[in-house]
Design an enzyme around this catalytic site. Structure first.
Site, mmCIF file in Angstrom:
data_model
loop_
_atom_site.group_PDB
_atom_site.id
_atom_site.type_symbol
_atom_site.label_atom_id
_atom_site.label_comp_id
_atom_site.label_asym_id
_atom_site.label_seq_id
_atom_site.Cartn_x
_atom_site.Cartn_y
_atom_site.Cartn_z
ATOM 1 N N ASP A 84 7.125 -2.833 2.340
ATOM 2 C CA ASP A 84 8.388 -2.349 2.905
ATOM 3 C C ASP A 84 9.081 -3.456 3.694
ATOM 4 O O ASP A 84 8.753 -3.710 4.858
ATOM 5 C CB ASP A 84 8.136 -1.153 3.821
ATOM 6 C CG ASP A 84 7.544 0.033 3.063
ATOM 7 O OD1 ASP A 84 7.570 0.008 1.825
ATOM 8 O OD2 ASP A 84 7.068 0.972 3.721
ATOM 9 N N ASP B 178 -0.178 3.251 -4.232
ATOM 10 C CA ASP B 178 0.425 2.966 -2.932
ATOM 11 C C ASP B 178 -0.428 3.605 -1.838
ATOM 12 O O ASP B 178 -1.360 4.372 -2.118
ATOM 13 C CB ASP B 178 1.852 3.531 -2.923
ATOM 14 C CG ASP B 178 2.682 3.077 -1.738
ATOM 15 O OD1 ASP B 178 2.272 2.127 -1.048
ATOM 16 O OD2 ASP B 178 3.749 3.677 -1.516
ATOM 17 N N GLU C 201 -4.388 1.536 1.928
ATOM 18 C CA GLU C 201 -5.006 0.629 2.910
ATOM 19 C C GLU C 201 -6.287 1.202 3.542
ATOM 20 O O GLU C 201 -7.093 0.385 4.002
ATOM 21 C CB GLU C 201 -3.999 0.293 4.023
ATOM 22 C CG GLU C 201 -2.825 -0.544 3.581
ATOM 23 C CD GLU C 201 -1.799 0.228 2.771
ATOM 24 O OE1 GLU C 201 -1.129 -0.385 1.928
ATOM 25 O OE2 GLU C 201 -1.690 1.450 2.953
#
Length: 928
Positions: A577, A455, A458
């Protein structure tokens, strides 16, 4: 069909070609004032054949222009028909090397190096349009001003055309150090899909004048039309001429930030670095486009069987006892569950590869894992890339010693994520990949996890700019953990942090280094974050895949938030999300279908929404839909109330119903993962994949197919107890009650009953669907007997049906035949001249026979009656069936749209046919 070999030597011909023409006439659009020209284009001054059978040319700038910086004066043009269905057009600086997606990360052929001989003008420059033909695609060009077009040979359709004139709303080809622009005109009836990752409010089709910005960004998927977690600069173009559909694909392989402007009549790329590296895929079917695309970027990763089961997660399982209760409550509620997850609650101070000794004491955790592993359940935890800066933290100390972190002015770049101050591993560095693999091994020795969830890659940063550690504690331990507490200053004095062209980052043109790694930071070999930013999650997934595969040689399972071209070769994806709203349940379908096009078919959204708490009705509808996502997981936010499926009795009922069906479909879903791995075919796909000639389906975004013929039509609006569903022509049978059917004469819309616990799923004619009895866990469900559901068109006297089944040892790294631990079965059926016949062909039968799988029932739908002369032949055995136990039951079909068609379903039970044996079953139909 994709050619696996390079096409023969191509011939170069010169002929006049009217590049502005197309097989589809475009509607004229209102004339608007031409924009300020950012560049004046190039001219082709030389062209020759390359040693590899392609073409290599020299482009020279027409007139220099300093908007967004000076033009690069000399470009190298490289054209190659790489297969019969794939054309590459590569344009780069002819004198200096430029950043490209590393060939080590995404293996592919390299263009010839720039040749100085190309920089010498030829005596006779080419001034006519020219053509370079190979396979199904034709490359053609005009030399002054240079433009090129790609045409489909079989239809003469122009697929891509970069030419412009004074009235065009875009510039000619522009190539500066930090600004590249190229456009194509489009016919008005082209339907485009792709260009993500973003949450598209209008459905799966690209919508004219919506912004499409590609720059991997940690911002919630609730933000519409913004750059989200992944970067996928690829689109599919579907056109219909005279009732015949043709699809093609276009990939711009470039990892730099970009805006893509889709106007309906044209599409423009505005890119802030790298090269123009285009790949064109001929299709002509949507499936063929994805096949050709994944042949280049990597086939989707093989998935373990258990990953198709249901997953439960939550950020906020504060201790192990809570996790144990969740597993127990799923059992008590008789809701299937295969995998339990931990967000960072298990960690010591949010640090990767650690355990909280109080909340998750290792002895108790190992005991828990021993118990769930004995049942066949799995355990997955989260791992973020940011490594906490902590002198007592072994992972950090070993990373410092191996020099694995991204640098700024020679020192590890300092950022902040959940542990507080962090450094980011540089996965472009081979030493980092080795160090990461060692840390994964150490952690697996500590906790035998079954997969990893990567996670925040990015990469996400709670701060921006150049930061230092403050004097006080950071974070303070109070308030939200995502507030920046480092001492930071903005960096605006470099061309990488403040490029001349500002992409529409976060929808507001924020600096591209906002809340991420500073774009002037440096990776291995001097690579700037400016160039490598959007491949960070991709490189993270590759390193994690290598680490997991090196542990025990088992098939890895990885779930990654950030993705890039080729990520599907290593990882699954969830859509990030989302919110528990009726809009978000719709968006989940759009994004899921897009990721199938991107070559990442193992995808799903947080069921019931990540935050805030959904309504009870919404959670009912979401689990009904989510049970048919390829990746099916309930996940919720730390600050949201609990939303496991057993929290509401009505939701538990819907879950038992929908997940109960999913677990019966596991062999079918697993076969679809095999097809995805071998051909790229999406697991979940738009209806136009199977019905490409029906334009009414091109924008349909509220229904989808699993495979070729299983259609899911969920309720997506509050308060509804029915659903309006589109049915392409043919007979469709309800999966939950196969005696119910719909005959659609043309493409028709029907209103279907859908009370709270019901989702409508229909199976199309001409299909053989393998199913099992299901269960509460995939390990047990997998060993139950099979049923074959055979569907014929009702009322037809002659028809065929087909189906497939792939079985293997799902712990093996590869998903393939030929290893002695797999079996592939093709099922066929016909009805003709009042005779029904069902049979199988088996490849590599040993694995299925050793496992003891049998077919206990075959249900045939769309018949005129039972009749007589029943017979079954099974290869290699005369006494495998007890004829006295075989039972034939006839049930009349109910057609919900009325009609006078007389049709029945016939269930043949009491069978015991080994899946690994070739069999033939037949009988004569009587008139019911």
């Amino acid at each position: 069909m994709v050619s696996s070999h390079l096409t023969p030597i191509f011939h170069l011909t010169l002929l006049l070609l009217l590049l502005s023409s197309s097989c589809i006439a475009s509607k004229s659009s209102p004339i608007s004032p031409p924009p300020t020209k950012i560049g004046n284009g190039y001219r082709l001054v030389s062209l020759q054949e390359s040693n590899d059978g392609g073409l290599i040319g020299h482009l020279q700038v027409n007139r220099k222009n300093n908007i967004y910086g000076p033009d690069i004066p000399h470009l190298q043009l490289y054209i190659k028909h790489e297969t019969d269905d794939r054309l590459r057009v590569h344009i780069s600086d002819a004198q200096n090397p430029r950043w490209e997606v590393p060939y080590t990360l995404l293996p592919r052929s390299q263009p010839p190096p720039p040749s100085q001989t190309l920089l010498r003008p030829t005596q006779n420059p080419i001034t006519t349009a020219s053509e370079f033909s190979g396979g199904e695609l034709i490359f053609s060009y005009i030399s002054t001003p240079f433009s090129f077009a790609v045409t489909r040979k079989s239809t003469a359709q122009t697929l891509f055309n970069s030419s412009s004139d004074k009235s065009s709303p875009f510039n000619p080809i522009t190539f500066k150090d930090q600004y590249l622009e190229i456009s194509t005109t489009l016919p008005s009836d082209a339907s485009l899909y792709g260009l993500g990752e973003n949450s598209q409010p209008h459905g799966i089709k690209l919508y004219p004048n919506d912004p499409y910005t590609l720059w991997t960004t940690d911002q919630s998927a609730i933000n519409l039309n913004m750059d989200l977690y992944g970067s996928h600069p690829v689109y599919m173009d579907l056109r219909n001429v005279g009732g015949r559909a043709c699809a093609h694909g276009v990939l711009l392989l470039n990892s730099n930030g970009m805006d893509v402007l889709y106007r309906g009549s044209s599409l423009t790329y505005k890119v802030i670095g790298g090269v123009l590296d285009f790949y064109f895929f001929a299709g002509p079917s949507p499936l063929a486009v994805v096949d050709q695309y994944t042949q280049l970027v990597g086939r989707p990763a093989p998935m373990p069987y258990w990953s198709l089961g249901f997953h439960q997660c939550r950020w906020g399982y504060h201790n192990l006892s809570v996790v144990e209760d969740v597993v127990e409550n799923y059992q008590k509620a008789n809701i299937p569950l295969d995998v339990i997850w931990n967000d960072d609650d298990h960690m010591d101070g949010h640090k990767d590869f650690t355990l909280n000794p109080n909340a998750y004491p290792r002895p108790k955790l190992l005991d828990f894992l021993q118990r769930i592993h004995a049942r066949g359940m799995k355990y997955i935890v989260i791992i973020d890339p940011g490594i906490g800066v902590n002198t007592s933290y072994g992972t950090y100390q070993r990373g410092l010693a191996k020099d694995v972190f991204i640098k700024y002015e020679g020192k590890p770049y300092l950022a902040q994520v959940w542990p507080g101050a962090v450094n980011f591993p540089d996965f472009l560095n081979p030493a980092t990949v080795s160090w990461w693999g060692d840390e994964v091994r150490r952690f697996h020795d500590l906790v035998p996890v079954d997969g990893l969830w990567i996670d925040m890659n990015e990469a996400s940063n709670f701060c921006s700019g150049l930061c230092t550690l403050p004097k006080g504690q950071c974070p303070t331990g109070t308030g939200p953990g995502w507030v920046c507490c480092l001492d930071c200053k903005n960096i605006t004095n470099t061309k990488w942090d403040d490029p001349p062209y500002k992409i529409n980052a976060s929808g507001t043109h924020v600096p591209i280094g906002y809340k991420t790694i500073a774009t002037s930071a440096v990776h291995y070999n001097g690579v700037r974050e400016y160039d490598a930013h959007s491949i960070y999650g991709f490189s993270h997934a590759i390193a994690t895949h290598k680490a997991l595969q090196g542990l025990e040689g088992k098939r890895p399972f990885i779930l990654s938030r950030s993705t890039f071209v080729g990520s599907g070769h290593y990882t699954a994806h969830w859509t990030g999300d989302n919110q528990g709203t009726w809009n978000d349940i719709k968006y989940s379908i759009y994004t899921m279908l897009n990721f199938g096009l991107f070559g990442i078919p193992m995808v799903g959204s947080d069921i019931c929404g990540f935050y805030p708490q959904p309504t009870e009705e919404l959670c009912n509808r979401w689990i009904e839909l989510g049970a048919f996502y390829p990746f099916s997981r309930d996940h919720a936010n730390y600050y949201s109330p609990r939303q496991e499926l057993y929290q509401w009795e009505t939701v538990a009922t819907s879950a038992r119903n929908a997940l109960g069906m999913r677990y019966k479909l596991l062999p079918y879903l697993y076969t679809l993962t095999y097809e995805a791995h071998t051909t790229g075919a999406p697991i979940a796909r738009p209806l136009f994949f199977s019905f490409p000639n029906i334009p009414e389906l091109y924008g349909l975004s509220t229904q989808f197919l699993l495979g070729e013929s299983l259609m899911v039509s969920p309720v997506l609006d509050q308060g509804r107890t029915n659903v309006s569903a589109v049915f392409p022509p043919g007979t469709w049978y309800s999966l939950f009650d196969p005696s119910e059917a719909i005959i659609s004469k043309d493409t028709q819309t029907f209103t279907l009953d859908a009370p709270l616990h019901v989702i409508n799923v229909h199976l199309y004619q001409n299909t053989i669907l393998p199913m099992q009895r299901g269960g509460l866990i995939s390990k047990d469900a997998r060993m139950t007997p099979f049923t074959l559901l055979v569907t014929f068109p009702a009322g037809d006297t002659d028809a065929k049906a087909q189906g497939k089944l792939f079985l293997d040892n799902d712990e093996l790294p590869e998903m393939q035949l030929g290893n002695g631990q797999s079996t592939y079965v093709e099922f066929s059926a016909t009805k003709s001249k009042q005779t029904v016949k069902v049979w199988s062909n088996v490849q590599e039968s040993k694995f299925a026979l050793d496992k003891g799988w049998v077919i206990e029932k075959i249900s045939v739908l769309g018949l005129s009656g039972v009749g007589s002369e029943f017979a079954v032949e099974v290869e290699g055995s005369l006494d495998i069936l007890d004829a006295s136990k075989v039972e034939m039951v006839e049930k009349e079909h109910k057609f919900i749209n009325g009609g006078e068609t007389q049709s029945v379903m016939v269930e043949v039970g009491g069978l015991n046919i080994p899946v690994g044996r070739v069999f033939t079953m037949s009988w004569k139909m009587g008139i019911s």
